[in-house]
Design an enzyme around this catalytic site. Structure first.
Site, mmCIF file in Angstrom:
data_model
loop_
_atom_site.group_PDB
_atom_site.id
_atom_site.type_symbol
_atom_site.label_atom_id
_atom_site.label_comp_id
_atom_site.label_asym_id
_atom_site.label_seq_id
_atom_site.Cartn_x
_atom_site.Cartn_y
_atom_site.Cartn_z
ATOM 1 N N PRO A 6 1.161 -1.003 -0.298
ATOM 2 C CA PRO A 6 -0.301 0.150 -0.104
ATOM 3 C C PRO A 6 1.013 1.752 -0.249
ATOM 4 C CG PRO A 6 0.145 -0.554 2.377
ATOM 5 C CD PRO A 6 0.443 -1.566 1.321
ATOM 6 N N CYS A 16 1.941 2.512 9.622
ATOM 7 C CA CYS A 16 2.368 3.732 9.188
ATOM 8 C C CYS A 16 3.379 4.509 10.506
ATOM 9 C CB CYS A 16 0.873 4.138 8.458
ATOM 10 S SG CYS A 16 1.911 5.904 7.649
ATOM 11 N N HIS A 41 6.834 -5.864 8.258
ATOM 12 C CA HIS A 41 7.645 -4.884 8.186
ATOM 13 C C HIS A 41 9.245 -4.755 8.879
ATOM 14 C CE1 HIS A 41 10.042 -1.290 6.854
ATOM 15 N NE2 HIS A 41 9.372 -1.173 6.077
#
Length: 406
Positions: free
Chosen positions: A25, A107, A175
């Protein structure tokens, strides 16, 4: 506007293919035109940009930003949320038009952390647990979470993935950097491997994937089910197909799809800046990066890369039902237009089409017209008499029909 897409089982993909290639994304960038290009270059799953669940569920205007079609499959819609009810409501709205739902728990931006979304959730397993329970109870399509390694305590990351698995999450993306680390810092392969070995569901790895060699190293060191790339695909959408840099046919495909889907100029320009950075000289990059309109961008590409073909965006037969609507809008507004030949850049033509499109966009789209209507090309480049004359906008539509009937 959202068009229902052909559904494809992501879970079946995990079973059928050992190493999945995934588009991450990306805010502003991983939208329809770009996702469609990636499908031609060995990308198996593509994510939408992060969408704020509370805004999506409350605003019809916000929902117009997500579009898909039967060539955009499988697609995962990623939401950012801190309220389980908002997330469930947003997921219900989009579920008929998606192949999966993802909760963003990674994020790293400061504004997101302050809003208690994104990486804020990676450090709070109990909040993620409530939202996973909520969304799993609201939709019947696969659901996932995307997380970052915990800044200080890997045990919390393990706790998070295990809780998510117990609640029925279908896969997890990890991540390998913390929210504090820069994108230039090395990825923690051991953290990804530990998370993967702590659960029995598929795990995707994110971070540091710019080449096939990077992907191979990730597989060898972590044993994950797939790899996800963001900046690597921005720079080279064909990287998973084995290309060292973006091939010109990929650039050509993106240009034509982006124009057809009505991609905003800023995003269109920036995608091309990323894709073509390695093939441009420093001097050319400075010139190209300063361009501010679609016609100027197309003129530059035509001059420097003549082999890139900008194909006609539709045919008279496919556009005829919608041309009438445009003509009606023009006639009602009394719009007249004079074309000015400024070298090779017919800026006036594009401005005219943009103005008309803005005035009738919603009614035309509601009737099912293709977005290509917003970027009609009236043939002025091959007919300077027409381009330079004082003629009405309706006559330019007629000219388009006459020159595109073959």
């Amino acid at each position: 506007m959202v068009y229902e897409c052909r559904r494809q089982s992501i879970l079946q993909l995990f079973e059928d293919k050992p190493n999945l290639n995934v588009c991450a994304p990306m805010v502003r960038y991983s939208k329809g035109a770009f996702r469609e290009v990636l499908r031609d270059y060995n990308v198996d799953i593509a994510y939408t940009p992060m969408i704020l669940a509370d805004v999506f569920k409350s605003s019809e205007f916000a929902r117009l930003d997500y579009t898909t079609n039967d060539r955009d499959c499988p697609v995962v819609v990623q939401f950012a949320a801190h309220d389980p009810v908002d997330l469930a409501h947003a997921a219900q709205l989009v579920a008929p038009y998606a192949d999966g739902i993802d909760l963003n728990c990674g994020c790293p931006q400061k504004w997101a952390y302050k809003e208690c979304i994104g990486a804020y959730l990676s450090e709070r397993p109990e909040m993620v647990q409530e939202m996973v329970r909520s969304v799993k109870g609201a939709v019947d399509i696969p659901c996932s979470i995307k997380i970052r390694k915990h800044p200080t305590d890997m045990r919390q990351t393990i706790e998070l993935v295990r809780r998510a698995e117990k609640l029925g999450i279908d896969w997890i993306t990890v991540h390998g950097r913390t929210r504090h680390q820069k994108s230039t810092e090395p990825v923690d392969y051991e953290a990804i491997k530990l998370a993967k070995e702590s659960v029995s569901i598929p795990v995707l790895a994110n971070g540091g994937i710019f080449t096939l060699a990077d992907a191979d190293e990730m597989y060898n060191r972590t044993g994950v089910a797939g790899v996800m790339s963001a900046r690597g695909l921005l720079q080279n959408p064909a990287l998973f197909a084995g290309y060292a840099e973006t091939p010109l046919d990929c650039v050509e495909k993106y240009i034509n799809l982006a124009l057809a889907y009505g991609t905003p100029t800023f995003i269109f320009h920036h995608h091309l800046m990323y894709m073509m950075e390695s093939m441009m000289s420093g001097v050319e990059r400075k010139t190209f990066n300063c361009l501010s309109s679609v016609p100027a961008i197309l003129d530059h590409l035509s001059c420097y890369y003549g082999e890139i073909q900008i194909v006609p965006l539709g045919t008279a037969a496919s556009l005829t039902p919608y041309i009438a609507k445009v003509k009606a809008v023009i006639e009602n507004s009394g719009l007249q237009h004079t074309m000015h030949d400024s070298g090779t850049n017919f800026q006036g033509e594009y401005s005219l089409v943009t103005k008309v499109a803005q005035e009738c966009m919603q009614s035309v789209l509601d009737s099912g017209a293709p977005r290509v209507l917003c970027y009609l090309k009236f043939g002025a480049r091959t007919d300077k008499d027409i381009a330079a004359s004082d003629i009405s906008a309706t006559e330019k539509v007629d000219h388009y029909l006459q020159t595109h009937t073959q």
